[in-house]
Design an enzyme around this catalytic site. Structure first.
Site, PDB file in Angstrom:
ATOM      1  N   GLU A  16      30.749  70.090 103.930  1.00 55.01           N
ATOM      2  CA  GLU A  16      30.184  71.411 104.268  1.00 55.01           C
ATOM      3  C   GLU A  16      28.737  71.226 104.694  1.00 55.01           C
ATOM      4  O   GLU A  16      27.912  70.790 103.904  1.00 55.01           O
ATOM      5  CB  GLU A  16      30.301  72.349 103.059  1.00 55.01           C
ATOM      6  CG  GLU A  16      29.514  73.633 103.174  1.00 55.01           C
ATOM      7  CD  GLU A  16      29.749  74.399 104.466  1.00 55.01           C
ATOM      8  OE1 GLU A  16      30.898  74.783 104.736  1.00 55.01           O
ATOM      9  OE2 GLU A  16      28.769  74.580 105.222  1.00 55.01           O
ATOM     10  N   LYS A  17      28.433  71.555 105.941  1.00 56.15           N
ATOM     11  CA  LYS A  17      27.123  71.247 106.516  1.00 56.15           C
ATOM     12  C   LYS A  17      25.959  72.027 105.944  1.00 56.15           C
ATOM     13  O   LYS A  17      24.816  71.699 106.217  1.00 56.15           O
ATOM     14  CB  LYS A  17      27.153  71.404 108.033  1.00 56.15           C
ATOM     15  CG  LYS A  17      27.397  72.832 108.511  1.00 56.15           C
ATOM     16  CD  LYS A  17      27.368  72.876 110.034  1.00 56.15           C
ATOM     17  CE  LYS A  17      27.616  74.251 110.577  1.00 56.15           C
ATOM     18  NZ  LYS A  17      29.046  74.592 110.648  1.00 56.15           N
ATOM     19  N   HIS A  18      26.203  73.062 105.169  1.00 65.69           N
ATOM     20  CA  HIS A  18      25.102  73.883 104.645  1.00 65.69           C
ATOM     21  C   HIS A  18      24.553  73.430 103.296  1.00 65.69           C
ATOM     22  O   HIS A  18      23.506  73.913 102.874  1.00 65.69           O
ATOM     23  CB  HIS A  18      25.554  75.338 104.502  1.00 65.69           C
ATOM     24  CG  HIS A  18      25.710  76.031 105.809  1.00 65.69           C
ATOM     25  ND1 HIS A  18      26.900  76.093 106.470  1.00 65.69           N
ATOM     26  CD2 HIS A  18      24.802  76.680 106.570  1.00 65.69           C
ATOM     27  CE1 HIS A  18      26.733  76.753 107.598  1.00 65.69           C
ATOM     28  NE2 HIS A  18      25.475  77.114 107.698  1.00 65.69           N
ATOM     29  N   HIS A  46      23.766  70.250 110.772  1.00 67.90           N
ATOM     30  CA  HIS A  46      23.654  71.700 110.912  1.00 67.90           C
ATOM     31  C   HIS A  46      22.811  71.998 112.146  1.00 67.90           C
ATOM     32  O   HIS A  46      21.828  71.306 112.401  1.00 67.90           O
ATOM     33  CB  HIS A  46      22.992  72.309 109.667  1.00 67.90           C
ATOM     34  CG  HIS A  46      22.966  73.806 109.694  1.00 67.90           C
ATOM     35  ND1 HIS A  46      22.014  74.511 110.394  1.00 67.90           N
ATOM     36  CD2 HIS A  46      23.801  74.719 109.144  1.00 67.90           C
ATOM     37  CE1 HIS A  46      22.274  75.805 110.256  1.00 67.90           C
ATOM     38  NE2 HIS A  46      23.346  75.958 109.505  1.00 67.90           N
ATOM     39  N   HIS A  52      20.254  79.919 115.192  1.00 66.86           N
ATOM     40  CA  HIS A  52      20.999  79.428 114.021  1.00 66.86           C
ATOM     41  C   HIS A  52      20.247  78.243 113.416  1.00 66.86           C
ATOM     42  O   HIS A  52      20.172  77.182 114.028  1.00 66.86           O
ATOM     43  CB  HIS A  52      22.399  78.995 114.486  1.00 66.86           C
ATOM     44  CG  HIS A  52      23.299  78.568 113.379  1.00 66.86           C
ATOM     45  ND1 HIS A  52      24.488  77.927 113.611  1.00 66.86           N
ATOM     46  CD2 HIS A  52      23.190  78.683 112.017  1.00 66.86           C
ATOM     47  CE1 HIS A  52      25.083  77.673 112.454  1.00 66.86           C
ATOM     48  NE2 HIS A  52      24.316  78.113 111.465  1.00 66.86           N
ATOM     49  N   CYS A 116      20.594  79.565 105.222  1.00 62.72           N
ATOM     50  CA  CYS A 116      20.892  79.541 106.656  1.00 62.72           C
ATOM     51  C   CYS A 116      20.736  80.977 107.148  1.00 62.72           C
ATOM     52  O   CYS A 116      21.206  81.909 106.484  1.00 62.72           O
ATOM     53  CB  CYS A 116      22.324  79.053 106.909  1.00 62.72           C
ATOM     54  SG  CYS A 116      22.875  79.329 108.611  1.00 62.72           S
ATOM     55  N   HIS A 119      24.431  82.109 107.741  1.00 65.52           N
ATOM     56  CA  HIS A 119      25.519  81.764 106.815  1.00 65.52           C
ATOM     57  C   HIS A 119      25.119  81.846 105.349  1.00 65.52           C
ATOM     58  O   HIS A 119      25.829  81.336 104.478  1.00 65.52           O
ATOM     59  CB  HIS A 119      26.074  80.369 107.143  1.00 65.52           C
ATOM     60  CG  HIS A 119      26.720  80.291 108.486  1.00 65.52           C
ATOM     61  ND1 HIS A 119      26.279  79.467 109.500  1.00 65.52           N
ATOM     62  CD2 HIS A 119      27.775  80.980 108.993  1.00 65.52           C
ATOM     63  CE1 HIS A 119      27.034  79.633 110.571  1.00 65.52           C
ATOM     64  NE2 HIS A 119      27.940  80.539 110.298  1.00 65.52           N
TER      65      HIS A 119
END
Ligand code: FE2
Length: 131
Positions: A16-18, A46, A52, A116, A119
């Site tokens: 999970e990139k976050h 990310h 973003h 983010c 997100h």
């Protein structure tokens, strides 16, 4: 009623990139400075664009047996390609990774919280033993 904590997301940082990854020794000496690095997207990048991006990372410490949590630092990332020419035309981008020098007197858990802009909130933690 939902609490703020209900909106903090957790996942495996490798998929999970976050998720903020905390990198530091698992064991440190009392009252001696050591480096803590916190970064986003170590395995899966990310985006870092005007539309973003990661806005900030906050780092906290919860000592073993302690009632309260302590804030170690607040790191804001404020350049994401903005310019008068338009989005993503600017000369500067703040990469979403920080390094802090920290001293601990007791064992406990470091918590990283990141935001983010589209997100939401993400957290991760790492145990640190003080010898
Ligand atoms: Fe995102």
């Amino acid at each position: 009623m939902a609490k703020l904590g209900d909106h903090i997301q957790e996942a495996d940082w490798k998929t999970e990139k976050h998720v903020p990854l905390i990198e530091c020794p698992a064991s440190v000496k009392a009252a001696e400075p050591f480096e803590v690095r916190v970064g986003i997207g170590k395995e899966i990048a990310h985006p870092n664009t005007t539309e973003h991006h990661i806005r900030w990372i906050q780092l906290f410490f919860q000592p073993d047996g302690g009632k309260f949590i302590y804030q170690i630092g607040n790191f804001e990332f404020t350049a994401h390609g903005e310019s008068v020419e338009g989005a993503n035309q600017g000369p500067a981008y703040t990469h979403h990774e920080v390094a802090a020098s920290v001293k601990l007197n007791t064992s406990g858990t470091l918590y990283a919280l990141s935001l983010c802009n589209i997100h939401g909130l993400w957290q991760n933690e790492k145990r640190v033993k003080v010898a």
